[in-house]
Write a protein that holds these residues in place. Sequence first.
Motif, mmCIF file in Angstrom:
data_model
loop_
_atom_site.group_PDB
_atom_site.id
_atom_site.type_symbol
_atom_site.label_atom_id
_atom_site.label_comp_id
_atom_site.label_asym_id
_atom_site.label_seq_id
_atom_site.Cartn_x
_atom_site.Cartn_y
_atom_site.Cartn_z
ATOM 1 N N MET A 1 -70.849 -56.675 -58.602
ATOM 2 C CA MET A 1 -70.004 -57.170 -59.687
ATOM 3 C C MET A 1 -69.201 -58.370 -59.196
ATOM 4 O O MET A 1 -68.694 -58.386 -58.089
ATOM 5 N N LYS A 105 -73.927 -55.999 -69.269
ATOM 6 C CA LYS A 105 -74.889 -55.369 -68.363
ATOM 7 C C LYS A 105 -74.696 -55.793 -66.915
ATOM 8 O O LYS A 105 -75.025 -55.047 -66.004
ATOM 9 N N SER A 106 -74.190 -56.989 -66.707
ATOM 10 C CA SER A 106 -73.994 -57.473 -65.342
ATOM 11 C C SER A 106 -72.666 -57.003 -64.752
ATOM 12 O O SER A 106 -72.263 -57.448 -63.685
ATOM 13 N N ASN A 107 -71.998 -56.120 -65.464
ATOM 14 C CA ASN A 107 -70.748 -55.513 -65.003
ATOM 15 C C ASN A 107 -69.607 -56.510 -64.815
ATOM 16 O O ASN A 107 -68.729 -56.302 -63.990
ATOM 17 N N LYS A 108 -69.638 -57.597 -65.577
ATOM 18 C CA LYS A 108 -68.508 -58.510 -65.529
ATOM 19 C C LYS A 108 -67.347 -57.866 -66.299
ATOM 20 O O LYS A 108 -67.545 -57.029 -67.159
ATOM 21 N N LYS A 109 -66.165 -58.264 -65.967
ATOM 22 C CA LYS A 109 -64.988 -57.762 -66.669
ATOM 23 C C LYS A 109 -64.948 -58.382 -68.068
ATOM 24 O O LYS A 109 -64.883 -59.598 -68.208
#
Length: 113
Positions: A1, A105-109
């Motif tokens: 992340m 999906k890329s777990n960004k905030k």
Amino acid sequence: MDKDKLIILWTSGDIEVAQNMVFMYTINAKKNQWWKDITFIIWGPSAKLLSDNDKLQVQIKEFIDHDINVEACKACADRYNVSDTLAELGVDVKYMGEPLTEYIKSNKKVITF
């Protein structure tokens, strides 16, 4: 992340929310380097509010000047008939369903207002 990337999803058509929270936090987060990379997404009623409010338009230009990536949902902006207005401000007006899904999906905030 990528813990230094923040996605702000602004959907509210409420001027108080815009001025007294969303815009204030966004510019200060960049100026104070709380986040290295900020993407600000305009979606839904916020597109209409922005197109009608000169003060918010000035602040959007300040976001862009401070290297905040500003995007807007084209489908929503088209519904409000404001796509051209947003584009003239320097906003990247595009279909946002897939990009938002990828951000999540890329777990960004991702935070929403």
